[in-house]
Design a protein around this motif. Structure first.
Motif, PDB file in Angstrom:
ATOM      1  N   GLY A  40       0.785  -1.227   0.000  1.00  0.00           N
ATOM      2  CA  GLY A  40       0.000   0.000   0.000  1.00  0.00           C
ATOM      3  C   GLY A  40       0.821   1.282   0.000  1.00  0.00           C
ATOM      4  O   GLY A  40       0.336   2.333  -0.399  1.00  0.00           O
ATOM      5  N   THR A  41       2.088   1.216   0.437  1.00  0.00           N
ATOM      6  CA  THR A  41       2.940   2.400   0.449  1.00  0.00           C
ATOM      7  C   THR A  41       3.854   2.478  -0.767  1.00  0.00           C
ATOM      8  O   THR A  41       4.696   3.358  -0.849  1.00  0.00           O
ATOM      9  CB  THR A  41       3.785   2.449   1.740  1.00  0.00           C
ATOM     10  N   GLY A  42       3.698   1.523  -1.697  1.00  0.00           N
ATOM     11  CA  GLY A  42       4.494   1.552  -2.924  1.00  0.00           C
ATOM     12  C   GLY A  42       5.795   0.790  -2.866  1.00  0.00           C
ATOM     13  O   GLY A  42       6.590   0.840  -3.802  1.00  0.00           O
ATOM     14  N   GLY A  69      10.324  -7.417  -6.490  1.00  0.00           N
ATOM     15  CA  GLY A  69       8.865  -7.471  -6.550  1.00  0.00           C
ATOM     16  C   GLY A  69       8.310  -7.686  -7.943  1.00  0.00           C
ATOM     17  O   GLY A  69       7.102  -7.653  -8.136  1.00  0.00           O
ATOM     18  N   VAL A  70       9.177  -7.920  -8.934  1.00  0.00           N
ATOM     19  CA  VAL A  70       8.738  -8.088 -10.320  1.00  0.00           C
ATOM     20  C   VAL A  70       8.694  -9.574 -10.686  1.00  0.00           C
ATOM     21  O   VAL A  70       9.675 -10.294 -10.499  1.00  0.00           O
ATOM     22  CB  VAL A  70       9.670  -7.337 -11.303  1.00  0.00           C
ATOM     23  N   ALA A  71       7.537  -9.989 -11.208  1.00  0.00           N
ATOM     24  CA  ALA A  71       7.351 -11.386 -11.635  1.00  0.00           C
ATOM     25  C   ALA A  71       7.180 -11.442 -13.149  1.00  0.00           C
ATOM     26  O   ALA A  71       6.504 -10.598 -13.732  1.00  0.00           O
ATOM     27  CB  ALA A  71       6.120 -11.981 -10.966  1.00  0.00           C
ATOM     28  N   GLU A  72       7.795 -12.429 -13.771  1.00  0.00           N
ATOM     29  CA  GLU A  72       7.514 -12.786 -15.158  1.00  0.00           C
ATOM     30  C   GLU A  72       6.689 -14.056 -15.091  1.00  0.00           C
ATOM     31  O   GLU A  72       7.041 -14.987 -14.363  1.00  0.00           O
ATOM     32  CB  GLU A  72       8.798 -13.023 -15.938  1.00  0.00           C
ATOM     33  N   VAL A  73       5.592 -14.100 -15.829  1.00  0.00           N
ATOM     34  CA  VAL A  73       4.690 -15.242 -15.725  1.00  0.00           C
ATOM     35  C   VAL A  73       4.853 -16.187 -16.904  1.00  0.00           C
ATOM     36  O   VAL A  73       5.322 -15.798 -17.973  1.00  0.00           O
ATOM     37  CB  VAL A  73       3.213 -14.794 -15.607  1.00  0.00           C
ATOM     38  N   ARG A  74       4.471 -17.427 -16.673  1.00  0.00           N
ATOM     39  CA  ARG A  74       4.412 -18.466 -17.706  1.00  0.00           C
ATOM     40  C   ARG A  74       3.008 -19.030 -17.704  1.00  0.00           C
ATOM     41  O   ARG A  74       2.363 -19.097 -16.672  1.00  0.00           O
ATOM     42  CB  ARG A  74       5.432 -19.566 -17.440  1.00  0.00           C
ATOM     43  N   ASN A 139       3.998  -5.152 -23.968  1.00  0.00           N
ATOM     44  CA  ASN A 139       3.211  -4.550 -22.899  1.00  0.00           C
ATOM     45  C   ASN A 139       4.153  -3.861 -21.921  1.00  0.00           C
ATOM     46  O   ASN A 139       5.219  -4.406 -21.600  1.00  0.00           O
ATOM     47  CB  ASN A 139       2.425  -5.628 -22.141  1.00  0.00           C
ATOM     48  N   PRO A 140       3.758  -2.690 -21.405  1.00  0.00           N
ATOM     49  CA  PRO A 140       4.570  -2.083 -20.344  1.00  0.00           C
ATOM     50  C   PRO A 140       4.423  -2.930 -19.079  1.00  0.00           C
ATOM     51  O   PRO A 140       3.469  -3.696 -18.958  1.00  0.00           O
ATOM     52  CB  PRO A 140       3.934  -0.700 -20.161  1.00  0.00           C
ATOM     53  N   PRO A 141       5.349  -2.786 -18.137  1.00  0.00           N
ATOM     54  CA  PRO A 141       5.185  -3.535 -16.877  1.00  0.00           C
ATOM     55  C   PRO A 141       3.882  -3.141 -16.182  1.00  0.00           C
ATOM     56  O   PRO A 141       3.507  -1.971 -16.163  1.00  0.00           O
ATOM     57  CB  PRO A 141       6.398  -3.104 -16.056  1.00  0.00           C
ATOM     58  N   PHE A 142       3.192  -4.125 -15.649  1.00  0.00           N
ATOM     59  CA  PHE A 142       1.962  -3.887 -14.892  1.00  0.00           C
ATOM     60  C   PHE A 142       2.328  -3.736 -13.421  1.00  0.00           C
ATOM     61  O   PHE A 142       3.240  -4.397 -12.937  1.00  0.00           O
ATOM     62  CB  PHE A 142       0.993  -5.068 -15.041  1.00  0.00           C
ATOM     63  N   GLU A 143       1.601  -2.878 -12.705  1.00  0.00           N
ATOM     64  CA  GLU A 143       1.773  -2.758 -11.260  1.00  0.00           C
ATOM     65  C   GLU A 143       0.462  -3.127 -10.590  1.00  0.00           C
ATOM     66  O   GLU A 143      -0.602  -2.677 -11.027  1.00  0.00           O
ATOM     67  CB  GLU A 143       2.162  -1.326 -10.863  1.00  0.00           C
ATOM     68  N   VAL A 144       0.552  -3.955  -9.566  1.00  0.00           N
ATOM     69  CA  VAL A 144      -0.625  -4.268  -8.752  1.00  0.00           C
ATOM     70  C   VAL A 144      -0.291  -3.927  -7.303  1.00  0.00           C
ATOM     71  O   VAL A 144       0.805  -4.215  -6.829  1.00  0.00           O
ATOM     72  CB  VAL A 144      -1.087  -5.742  -8.887  1.00  0.00           C
ATOM     73  N   LYS A 145      -1.230  -3.253  -6.648  1.00  0.00           N
ATOM     74  CA  LYS A 145      -1.035  -2.883  -5.250  1.00  0.00           C
ATOM     75  C   LYS A 145      -1.924  -3.748  -4.379  1.00  0.00           C
ATOM     76  O   LYS A 145      -3.109  -3.932  -4.675  1.00  0.00           O
ATOM     77  CB  LYS A 145      -1.350  -1.409  -5.037  1.00  0.00           C
ATOM     78  N   VAL A 146      -1.315  -4.274  -3.319  1.00  0.00           N
ATOM     79  CA  VAL A 146      -2.045  -5.125  -2.381  1.00  0.00           C
ATOM     80  C   VAL A 146      -1.736  -4.654  -0.957  1.00  0.00           C
ATOM     81  O   VAL A 146      -0.730  -3.984  -0.722  1.00  0.00           O
ATOM     82  CB  VAL A 146      -1.662  -6.608  -2.538  1.00  0.00           C
ATOM     83  N   GLU A 147      -2.604  -5.009  -0.041  1.00  0.00           N
ATOM     84  CA  GLU A 147      -2.331  -4.733   1.373  1.00  0.00           C
ATOM     85  C   GLU A 147      -1.514  -5.887   1.931  1.00  0.00           C
ATOM     86  O   GLU A 147      -1.783  -7.057   1.630  1.00  0.00           O
ATOM     87  CB  GLU A 147      -3.643  -4.613   2.129  1.00  0.00           C
TER      88      GLU A 147
END
Length: 149
Positions: A40-42, A69-74, A139-147
């Motif tokens: 939540g604080t980035g 904190g960056v994931a590449e998915v398969r 695609n640009p990198p996606f950011e997801v924010k979680v608590e």
């Protein structure tokens, strides 16, 4: 020589039929993406597990974030029991629901993990409220924010 040519034709024909019947393909068309998981604080959440579910195909893509904190998915292919290094890199185009799980504890099982704990609501597609749209091409990198705590 004519007999050998006929044998070659038969072998090639049988091989072509076998390829068609086995449904051999490279799997679904995927596009490489990166998903950065932030609290939540980035701040990045290292080693969080990111799972995507395509709303169009129900295909699952998964990856574990690195220290940044960056994931590449398969993406899992049809009939594949688990996602592994042989799974296609990336995700299929379209809208994906996103789930984020806490990093696995790889240390001493009797010691609590020092990594952030993602709130449980983010670990399920139906409760996370997260989604991304993967476009064809880059695609640009996606950011997801979680608590997390």
């Amino acid at each position: 020589m004519i007999l050998h040519a006929r044998h070659l034709v038969v072998v090639l024909a049988v091989g072509a039929v076998a390829l068609v019947m086995c449904g051999c393909s490279d799997g679904p068309k995927t596009y490489p993406i990166q998903v950065k998981v932030l609290d939540g604080t980035g701040n990045p959440i290292p080693h969080a597990v990111v799972t995507l579910k395509s709303e169009d195909t129900n295909l699952i893509a998964r990856g574990e974030a690195g220290d940044d904190g960056v994931a590449e998915v398969r993406t899992a292919t049809e009939g594949q029991a688990a996602i592994d290094s042989k799974s296609p890199l990336g995700a299929v185009a379209g809208v994906h629901k996103v789930a984020v799980a806490s990093p696995p504890n790889r240390g001493d099982p009797d010691e609590p993990s020092k990594l952030p704990v993602v709130f449980p609501k983010y670990s399920a597609f139906d409760t996370s409220g997260l989604q991304i749209t993967v476009e064809t091409g880059s695609n640009p990198p996606f950011e997801v924010k979680v608590e997390a705590r």
